[in-house]
Scaffold this motif. Structure first.
Motif, PDB file in Angstrom:
ATOM      1  N   LEU A 160       1.219  -1.018  -0.580  1.00 19.80           N
ATOM      2  CA  LEU A 160      -0.309  -0.329  -0.387  1.00 19.80           C
ATOM      3  C   LEU A 160       1.142   1.200   0.095  1.00 19.80           C
ATOM      4  O   LEU A 160       0.251   2.168  -0.805  1.00 19.80           O
ATOM      5  CB  LEU A 160      -0.605   0.203   1.378  1.00 19.80           C
ATOM      6  N   LYS A 161       1.831   1.448   0.606  1.00 19.63           N
ATOM      7  CA  LYS A 161       2.724   2.211   1.205  1.00 19.63           C
ATOM      8  C   LYS A 161       3.159   2.498  -0.525  1.00 19.63           C
ATOM      9  O   LYS A 161       3.846   4.280  -0.758  1.00 19.63           O
ATOM     10  CB  LYS A 161       4.210   1.741   2.342  1.00 19.63           C
ATOM     11  N   ASP A 162       4.251   1.355  -0.920  1.00 23.32           N
ATOM     12  CA  ASP A 162       4.418   1.715  -2.611  1.00 23.32           C
ATOM     13  C   ASP A 162       3.305   1.422  -3.829  1.00 23.32           C
ATOM     14  O   ASP A 162       4.462   2.248  -5.056  1.00 23.32           O
ATOM     15  CB  ASP A 162       5.413   0.284  -2.864  1.00 23.32           C
ATOM     16  N   HIS A 163       2.701   1.553  -3.069  1.00 25.37           N
ATOM     17  CA  HIS A 163       1.866   1.968  -4.438  1.00 25.37           C
ATOM     18  C   HIS A 163       1.221   0.676  -5.311  1.00 25.37           C
ATOM     19  O   HIS A 163       1.310   0.518  -6.418  1.00 25.37           O
ATOM     20  CB  HIS A 163       1.575   3.187  -5.537  1.00 25.37           C
ATOM     21  N   LYS A 164       1.569  -0.278  -5.138  1.00 26.12           N
ATOM     22  CA  LYS A 164       1.581  -1.289  -5.607  1.00 26.12           C
ATOM     23  C   LYS A 164       0.194  -2.492  -5.563  1.00 26.12           C
ATOM     24  O   LYS A 164       0.082  -2.790  -4.899  1.00 26.12           O
ATOM     25  CB  LYS A 164       2.765  -2.397  -5.075  1.00 26.12           C
ATOM     26  N   LEU A 167      -6.671  -4.221   7.949  1.00 31.53           N
ATOM     27  CA  LEU A 167      -6.167  -3.563   6.970  1.00 31.53           C
ATOM     28  C   LEU A 167      -7.206  -2.159   6.261  1.00 31.53           C
ATOM     29  O   LEU A 167      -6.472  -1.050   6.421  1.00 31.53           O
ATOM     30  CB  LEU A 167      -7.345  -4.059   5.155  1.00 31.53           C
ATOM     31  N   LEU A 168      -8.886  -2.520   7.247  1.00 31.08           N
ATOM     32  CA  LEU A 168      -8.978  -0.875   8.256  1.00 31.08           C
ATOM     33  C   LEU A 168      -7.920  -0.554   8.710  1.00 31.08           C
ATOM     34  O   LEU A 168      -8.335   0.942   8.886  1.00 31.08           O
ATOM     35  CB  LEU A 168     -10.455  -1.260   8.046  1.00 31.08           C
ATOM     36  N   LEU A 208      -8.021   0.772  -0.982  1.00 26.64           N
ATOM     37  CA  LEU A 208      -7.986  -0.042  -0.555  1.00 26.64           C
ATOM     38  C   LEU A 208      -9.669  -0.427  -1.354  1.00 26.64           C
ATOM     39  O   LEU A 208     -10.308   0.175  -1.956  1.00 26.64           O
ATOM     40  CB  LEU A 208      -8.289  -0.325   0.394  1.00 26.64           C
ATOM     41  N   VAL A 209     -10.583  -1.640  -1.796  1.00 26.78           N
ATOM     42  CA  VAL A 209     -11.362  -1.922  -3.011  1.00 26.78           C
ATOM     43  C   VAL A 209     -11.771  -3.029  -1.952  1.00 26.78           C
ATOM     44  O   VAL A 209     -10.738  -4.032  -2.219  1.00 26.78           O
ATOM     45  CB  VAL A 209     -11.240  -1.445  -4.026  1.00 26.78           C
ATOM     46  N   ILE A 242     -11.175  -8.787 -14.288  1.00 24.85           N
ATOM     47  CA  ILE A 242     -12.073  -8.397 -15.415  1.00 24.85           C
ATOM     48  C   ILE A 242     -11.244  -6.845 -15.297  1.00 24.85           C
ATOM     49  O   ILE A 242     -11.213  -6.175 -16.582  1.00 24.85           O
ATOM     50  CB  ILE A 242     -13.686  -8.015 -15.777  1.00 24.85           C
ATOM     51  N   HIS A 243     -11.553  -5.681 -14.314  1.00 22.96           N
ATOM     52  CA  HIS A 243     -11.561  -4.255 -14.263  1.00 22.96           C
ATOM     53  C   HIS A 243     -10.150  -4.540 -13.625  1.00 22.96           C
ATOM     54  O   HIS A 243      -9.731  -2.790 -14.112  1.00 22.96           O
ATOM     55  CB  HIS A 243     -12.710  -3.927 -13.190  1.00 22.96           C
ATOM     56  N   PHE A 244      -9.441  -4.913 -12.848  1.00 18.64           N
ATOM     57  CA  PHE A 244      -7.827  -4.960 -12.327  1.00 18.64           C
ATOM     58  C   PHE A 244      -7.155  -4.154 -13.113  1.00 18.64           C
ATOM     59  O   PHE A 244      -6.179  -2.938 -12.642  1.00 18.64           O
ATOM     60  CB  PHE A 244      -7.723  -6.101 -12.338  1.00 18.64           C
ATOM     61  N   PRO A 245      -6.851  -4.493 -14.708  1.00 17.38           N
ATOM     62  CA  PRO A 245      -6.442  -3.729 -15.710  1.00 17.38           C
ATOM     63  C   PRO A 245      -5.980  -1.764 -15.776  1.00 17.38           C
ATOM     64  O   PRO A 245      -5.371  -1.484 -15.896  1.00 17.38           O
ATOM     65  CB  PRO A 245      -5.961  -4.177 -16.776  1.00 17.38           C
ATOM     66  N   GLN A 246      -7.332  -1.479 -15.767  1.00 14.07           N
ATOM     67  CA  GLN A 246      -7.384  -0.262 -15.504  1.00 14.07           C
ATOM     68  C   GLN A 246      -7.313   0.581 -14.185  1.00 14.07           C
ATOM     69  O   GLN A 246      -7.429   2.198 -14.294  1.00 14.07           O
ATOM     70  CB  GLN A 246      -9.521   0.037 -15.385  1.00 14.07           C
ATOM     71  N   PHE A 247      -6.642  -0.476 -13.734  1.00 12.86           N
ATOM     72  CA  PHE A 247      -6.758   0.491 -12.655  1.00 12.86           C
ATOM     73  C   PHE A 247      -5.116   1.071 -11.608  1.00 12.86           C
ATOM     74  O   PHE A 247      -4.428  -0.374 -12.733  1.00 12.86           O
ATOM     75  CB  PHE A 247      -6.684  -0.132 -10.803  1.00 12.86           C
ATOM     76  N   HIS A 248      -4.277   1.939 -11.543  1.00 15.07           N
ATOM     77  CA  HIS A 248      -3.071   2.368 -11.351  1.00 15.07           C
ATOM     78  C   HIS A 248      -2.165   1.768  -9.936  1.00 15.07           C
ATOM     79  O   HIS A 248      -0.729   1.510  -9.636  1.00 15.07           O
ATOM     80  CB  HIS A 248      -2.301   3.661 -11.891  1.00 15.07           C
ATOM     81  N   LYS A 249      -3.899   1.561  -8.677  1.00 15.88           N
ATOM     82  CA  LYS A 249      -2.613   1.695  -8.031  1.00 15.88           C
ATOM     83  C   LYS A 249      -4.434   0.597  -7.320  1.00 15.88           C
ATOM     84  O   LYS A 249      -5.074   0.283  -7.430  1.00 15.88           O
ATOM     85  CB  LYS A 249      -2.783   2.426  -7.057  1.00 15.88           C
ATOM     86  N   GLY A 250      -4.025   0.236  -5.961  1.00 16.85           N
ATOM     87  CA  GLY A 250      -5.028  -0.487  -5.101  1.00 16.85           C
ATOM     88  C   GLY A 250      -4.766  -1.165  -4.351  1.00 16.85           C
ATOM     89  O   GLY A 250      -4.234  -2.175  -5.717  1.00 16.85           O
TER      90      GLY A 250
END
Length: 245
Positions: A28-32, A94-95, A157-158, A173-181
């Protein structure tokens, strides 16, 4: 030494809950970008007969052993996992990380009133995290409009509460659209966060009997529990084949 344990072609991560949280906090810290699956025997058995879902599991970055049956199966194969990591406990941890780090969290799934109550309770318990959005779970998993709503919220976080296999498929399906999370399917967890469903008492959880508590409270779950003996039989057969092979 491998940090994975293969159970019926599903690769589980061999680490404790504390190690898992440390790893995810670092990512999370590294936006991976990270795709997490918490898998129980029912999920493994479903993947055995659905090749598309098996492919979805293989697309995950981490598969967490959520279920006493998974721990039992690993022991039977003489490839033990350190401990069961309950999906709801991982969600709560995680919360807590999000609260400490002032992160953005999106809640996707459940009924409108349930997710709204869950969000209200989360805001009270974790005042420093930012709920950047929420949406009910009554939509087609391929609906790009919903994915766009989540994307625009720029979440760290999602949590996707659509139930398996839909929640994992939505993420894949939608993971490739995001740049972080960090993306994680959480099943019926929003019902617990909303106060609609109570978790098993701590002693039941420590004894790995949460499944029995839930069965007593919801007898209609017996069909789901029937997967456990089938799962153990399949694991036993796999072990026998390895020995004979």
């Amino acid at each position: 030494m491998s940090n994975k344990v293969n159970i019926l072609d599903v690769e589980f991560d061999k680490q404790t809950k504390a190690e898992t949280i440390d790893l995810l906090a670092s990512r999370l810290k590294d936006h991976k970008k990270t795709f997490i699956v918490t898998a129980n025997p029912e999920i493994v058995m479903y993947a055995q007969r659905d090749s598309d879902y098996m492919a979805t599991l293989r697309a995950a970055d981490y598969i967490i052993p959520d279920g006493a049956g998974i721990i039992m199966g690993a022991k039977l194969l003489k490839r033990p996992l350190p401990e069961r990591v309950a999906g709801f406990d991982l969600l709560k941890d995680l919360l807590a990380v999000a609260n400490c780090e002032y992160l953005n969290v999106f809640f996707l799934g459940a009924k409108e009133d349930v997710v709204r109550k869950a969000v209200t309770n989360v805001k009270q318990e974790y005042p420093n995290l930012h709920v950047c959005g929420y949406h009910h779970g009554y939509f087609d998993e391929k609906d790009e409009k919903v994915a766009e709503i989540v994307k625009k919220a720029e979440p760290d976080l999602v949590f996707v509460a659509l139930g398996f296999p839909k929640q994992e498929r939505w993420i894949k399906i939608h993971f490739p659209q995001f740049h972080k999370g960090v993306f994680m399917g959480v099943g019926g967890s929003f019902d617990v966060l909303a106060g609609e469903v109570k978790r098993a008492p701590l002693i039941w959880r420590k004894l790995n009997l949460e499944w029995l508590y839930r069965l007593i409270k919801q007898p209609s779950r017996w069909k789901r529990m029937a997967f456990l003996p089938l799962f153990m039989l399949k694991v036993f057969q796999t072990k026998k084949e390895r020995v004979n092979g």
